[in-house]
Design a protein around this motif. Structure first.
Motif, PDB file in Angstrom:
ATOM      1  N   PRO A 103      26.247  27.701  30.926  1.00 59.75           N
ATOM      2  CA  PRO A 103      25.843  26.667  29.994  1.00 59.75           C
ATOM      3  C   PRO A 103      25.214  27.023  28.927  1.00 59.75           C
ATOM      4  N   LEU A 104      24.584  28.304  28.561  1.00 63.64           N
ATOM      5  CA  LEU A 104      24.204  28.718  27.536  1.00 63.64           C
ATOM      6  C   LEU A 104      24.787  29.317  26.445  1.00 63.64           C
ATOM      7  N   TYR A 105      25.643  30.479  26.679  1.00 63.04           N
ATOM      8  CA  TYR A 105      26.060  31.203  25.696  1.00 63.04           C
ATOM      9  C   TYR A 105      27.783  30.816  25.358  1.00 63.04           C
ATOM     10  N   ASP A 106      27.700  31.082  24.032  1.00 61.06           N
ATOM     11  CA  ASP A 106      29.035  30.392  23.425  1.00 61.06           C
ATOM     12  C   ASP A 106      29.600  31.542  22.693  1.00 61.06           C
ATOM     13  N   VAL A 107      30.979  31.231  22.213  1.00 56.32           N
ATOM     14  CA  VAL A 107      31.674  32.333  21.551  1.00 56.32           C
ATOM     15  C   VAL A 107      30.817  33.187  20.453  1.00 56.32           C
ATOM     16  N   GLY A 108      30.808  34.407  20.484  1.00 52.77           N
ATOM     17  CA  GLY A 108      30.050  35.153  19.585  1.00 52.77           C
ATOM     18  C   GLY A 108      28.628  35.788  20.209  1.00 52.77           C
ATOM     19  N   GLY A 109      28.331  35.407  21.223  1.00 52.60           N
ATOM     20  CA  GLY A 109      27.088  36.041  22.026  1.00 52.60           C
ATOM     21  C   GLY A 109      26.080  35.335  21.382  1.00 52.60           C
ATOM     22  N   GLN A 110      26.095  34.062  20.792  1.00 51.29           N
ATOM     23  CA  GLN A 110      25.111  33.153  20.585  1.00 51.29           C
ATOM     24  C   GLN A 110      24.782  31.976  21.393  1.00 51.29           C
ATOM     25  N   PRO A 111      23.627  31.275  21.446  1.00 46.69           N
ATOM     26  CA  PRO A 111      23.436  30.175  22.236  1.00 46.69           C
ATOM     27  C   PRO A 111      24.135  28.839  21.803  1.00 46.69           C
ATOM     28  N   MET A 112      24.537  27.964  22.656  1.00 47.41           N
ATOM     29  CA  MET A 112      25.012  26.789  22.194  1.00 47.41           C
ATOM     30  C   MET A 112      24.438  25.733  21.536  1.00 47.41           C
ATOM     31  N   CYS A 113      23.064  25.753  21.662  1.00 48.57           N
ATOM     32  CA  CYS A 113      22.068  24.800  20.884  1.00 48.57           C
ATOM     33  C   CYS A 113      21.200  25.662  20.571  1.00 48.57           C
ATOM     34  N   PHE A 114      20.669  25.887  19.145  1.00 45.86           N
ATOM     35  CA  PHE A 114      19.928  26.593  18.652  1.00 45.86           C
ATOM     36  C   PHE A 114      18.735  25.804  17.714  1.00 45.86           C
ATOM     37  N   ASP A 115      17.687  25.809  17.807  1.00 44.13           N
ATOM     38  CA  ASP A 115      16.450  25.031  17.160  1.00 44.13           C
ATOM     39  C   ASP A 115      15.247  26.265  16.708  1.00 44.13           C
ATOM     40  N   SER A 116      15.323  26.855  15.646  1.00 42.53           N
ATOM     41  CA  SER A 116      14.012  27.652  15.482  1.00 42.53           C
ATOM     42  C   SER A 116      12.669  26.980  15.385  1.00 42.53           C
ATOM     43  N   GLU A 117      12.723  25.616  15.222  1.00 39.83           N
ATOM     44  CA  GLU A 117      11.140  25.243  14.934  1.00 39.83           C
ATOM     45  C   GLU A 117      10.733  24.723  16.297  1.00 39.83           C
ATOM     46  N   HIS A 118      11.354  24.983  17.379  1.00 44.40           N
ATOM     47  CA  HIS A 118      10.780  24.253  18.699  1.00 44.40           C
ATOM     48  C   HIS A 118      10.521  25.436  19.754  1.00 44.40           C
ATOM     49  N   GLU A 119       9.576  25.507  20.332  1.00 46.14           N
ATOM     50  CA  GLU A 119       9.456  26.434  21.731  1.00 46.14           C
ATOM     51  C   GLU A 119       8.684  25.666  22.691  1.00 46.14           C
ATOM     52  N   ASP A 120       9.085  26.098  23.788  1.00 44.08           N
ATOM     53  CA  ASP A 120       8.682  25.346  24.915  1.00 44.08           C
ATOM     54  C   ASP A 120       8.974  26.519  26.100  1.00 44.08           C
ATOM     55  N   GLU A 121       7.838  26.763  26.690  1.00 39.40           N
ATOM     56  CA  GLU A 121       8.129  28.185  27.728  1.00 39.40           C
ATOM     57  C   GLU A 121       8.597  27.681  28.817  1.00 39.40           C
TER      58      GLU A 121
END
Length: 282
Positions: free
Chosen positions: A234-252
């Motif tokens: 459910p997380l990693y897509d082609v290229g070894g990158q996450p499916m959803c990426f948002d660098s402005e949000h963090e939640d532990e």
């Protein structure tokens, strides 16, 4: 919800001194369901090997605090289970398997065993990136080999593949310290992939992966990097990158074990609200 020596703390800058008892009276929560049976595969005076089922987390973290391998080992030892006779010591895992991964998990019953086994796991990783003949020969004589099987999307054309893509971190919603991804500036990592079976009808390939290093999510990242993500990841897509990426949000509290997410922006009376919605793995 926080007391010091039985008194409710009202001053956030209260100073703690030696001997004080600080208690956090957390609200109750119901942990997600998880398997609880641990099959013992091998045991001696120093270590124990268990068959960790998929869905069971190794160490407490996030939503799982009690339903973990560590807590089960400690509970069985405290109950005097014959299979975990430790003479007062509690077995502890010396490495990790992802929550969704099943397989053999080694646990140490003594401090000496924990130190030795941890060193065995670390020695292979320390040699990656050094191409000297000496280190290559040492790598072949590793005391512990880590071999996994995985079902991936698509048909791998080559029978054997060696992946040397470095693995680093990137900012990601839900992981304050960053999510592990394929990154040219990351740490060296090496995986040896061998095709076991191809299923053209379902467009899937069963592979065996031996990892020379032990980077977090290494198999998931490396296989997705070459264009063949794990089936159902459910997380990693082609290229070894996450499916959803948002660098402005963090939640532990999210995304450590693979949560799908979507970003939603909602405008209300001129104000824009940003929501990150997570969907747990199925």
């Amino acid at each position: 919800m926080i007391t010091i020596d039985g008194e409710v703390v009202k001053e956030p800058k209260a100073i703690l001194r030696d001997g004080m008892e600080l208690v956090y009276h957390r609200l109750r929560w119901r942990e997600p369901d998880a398997p609880y049976l641990l099959q013992v595969l091998y045991e001696d005076d120093d270590m124990i090997a268990v068959n960790k089922p998929a869905g069971l987390q190794v160490l407490p973290g996030g939503l799982f605090q009690q339903r973990t391998v560590l807590m089960q080992l400690q509970w069985r030892a405290s109950k005097g289970s014959p299979s975990l006779e430790t003479h007062g010591s509690h077995p502890v895992p010396v490495h990790r398997l992802g929550r969704g991964t099943s397989g053999i998990l080694l646990c140490a019953k003594t401090k000496v065993a924990k130190t030795s086994l941890a060193a065995f796991f670390a020695e292979g990783t320390s040699l990656i990136g050094d191409s000297s003949n000496t280190n290559m020969e040492q790598s072949k004589r590793r005391k512990i080999s880590k071999i996994y099987r995985a079902l991936v999307n698509g048909i791998l054309k080559q029978d054997k593949i060696i992946i040397k893509q470095p693995i680093g971190t990137a900012r990601y919603p839900g992981v304050a310290k960053g999510l592990y991804v394929a990154s040219a500036s990351g740490k060296p990592a090496l995986s040896k992939v061998e095709v076991l079976e191809r299923d053209s009808q379902l467009n899937q390939t069963l592979v065996q992966v031996e990892i020379e290093s032990g980077r977090p999510h290494q198999i998931r990242i490396h296989l997705s990097f070459i264009g063949h993500p794990l089936l159902g990841d459910p997380l990693y897509d082609v290229g070894g990158q996450p499916m959803c990426f948002d660098s402005e949000h963090e939640d532990e509290s999210f995304a450590e074990d693979g949560y799908k997410c979507i970003s939603v922006y909602v405008a209300v009376d001129g104000l824009v609200f940003h929501f990150i919605i997570f969907f747990p793995p199925h």
